[in-house]
Scaffold this motif. Sequence first.
Motif, short mmCIF file in Angstrom:
data_model
loop_
_atom_site.label_atom_id
_atom_site.label_comp_id
_atom_site.label_asym_id
_atom_site.label_seq_id
_atom_site.Cartn_x
_atom_site.Cartn_y
_atom_site.Cartn_z
N MET A 1 -7.10 3.50 12.77
CA MET A 1 -6.04 3.43 11.90
C MET A 1 -6.35 2.84 10.61
N LYS A 2 -7.19 1.79 10.73
CA LYS A 2 -7.84 1.31 9.37
C LYS A 2 -8.52 2.26 8.53
N ALA A 3 -9.52 2.94 9.13
CA ALA A 3 -10.15 4.06 8.30
C ALA A 3 -9.45 4.90 7.74
N VAL A 4 -8.24 5.70 8.66
CA VAL A 4 -7.51 6.51 7.97
C VAL A 4 -6.62 5.94 6.81
N PHE A 5 -6.23 4.55 6.97
CA PHE A 5 -5.47 4.08 5.85
C PHE A 5 -6.36 3.77 4.72
N ARG A 6 -7.57 3.25 4.91
CA ARG A 6 -8.48 3.18 3.73
C ARG A 6 -8.91 4.65 2.90
N HIS A 7 -8.81 5.53 3.88
CA HIS A 7 -9.29 7.02 3.26
C HIS A 7 -8.07 7.36 2.53
N GLU A 8 -6.74 7.24 2.98
CA GLU A 8 -5.80 7.85 2.36
C GLU A 8 -5.40 7.26 0.89
N LEU A 9 -5.58 5.99 1.01
CA LEU A 9 -5.19 5.00 -0.09
C LEU A 9 -6.36 5.11 -1.11
N SER A 10 -7.72 5.60 -0.86
CA SER A 10 -8.44 5.82 -1.86
C SER A 10 -8.20 7.19 -2.63
N SER A 11 -7.95 8.01 -1.65
CA SER A 11 -7.37 9.37 -1.88
C SER A 11 -6.48 9.43 -3.20
#
Length: 288
Positions: A1-11
């Motif tokens: 979940m954290k990886a998805v969150f960081r990826h989405e937020l950075s995008s």
Amino acid sequence: MKAVFRHELSSYFTGMTGYVFGAFLLLFAGIYTMAVNLNAGLSNFEYVLSNLSFIFLIIVPILTMRVIAEERRQRTDQLLYSLPLSMTGVALGKYAALLVVFLVPTGIICLYPLVLSAFGSVYLPLAFGTAVGFFFLGAALLAIGMFLSSITESQGVAAGLCFVVMLVNYFISDLASYFSASAMASFWAFTVLILLVGGIFRLMTRNNGVSLVLVGILEGLLILGSVLGGEDFAGLFPSMVEGLSLFERFYQFVDGVFDLTSLVYFLTVIGVFLFLTVQSLEKRRWSE
């Protein structure tokens, strides 16, 4: 979940989406603040947020249209399905990123009443109470938008669907006044609603038998209720439709009522549409 969150937020912040969303929201917040608090001389900052809620019809479709639809179009969603993550974690990670993008400009807007209070009398509890309602309204609309993005591969279709749903919800209390208040009208309106629910369930599960059973059970309960309730059905559908409006719930905060029932309703809508998003992702995952 954290990886998805960081990826989405950075995008959102490596591209233009997050900045455009925040700038658009802050631009109109500034315009309404100038019109209501400065030009009109009113100290009611809640009126600014009340007028600003209309902007959700534009910015929510723009922000949510790509969140899942774009991944499905580019087939990058296959990477999500291969991760050692549940679809619940994926949906929560994406939704958490949306909330952060929304929270940043909302937090800046919350500074406005503090600045205004230095030049006049602003009732801060009402202003910040309305800001809480404003945030939960946006959070509920974002959950709806993310679900609509999960059921199509086209960003344009996702944005169009989201806009229509937001528009109907915005004017639903006005539309409710056009419904007949008779018991028979409510019965047939509920019947149409049950058929729509059955159709949506059929699209989600592709199971004709279960969908027909669900429609039969709901219609049987409706008939039983109409027989036992009688005239209690008069005006039931219009009042129920009006109660579904997210925007009308928000206006309770604008009117100075910190309505916990409305907060529970917002949280329920968020939970329901996140659940539907997870089911949509699971369906796609196992159909590949």
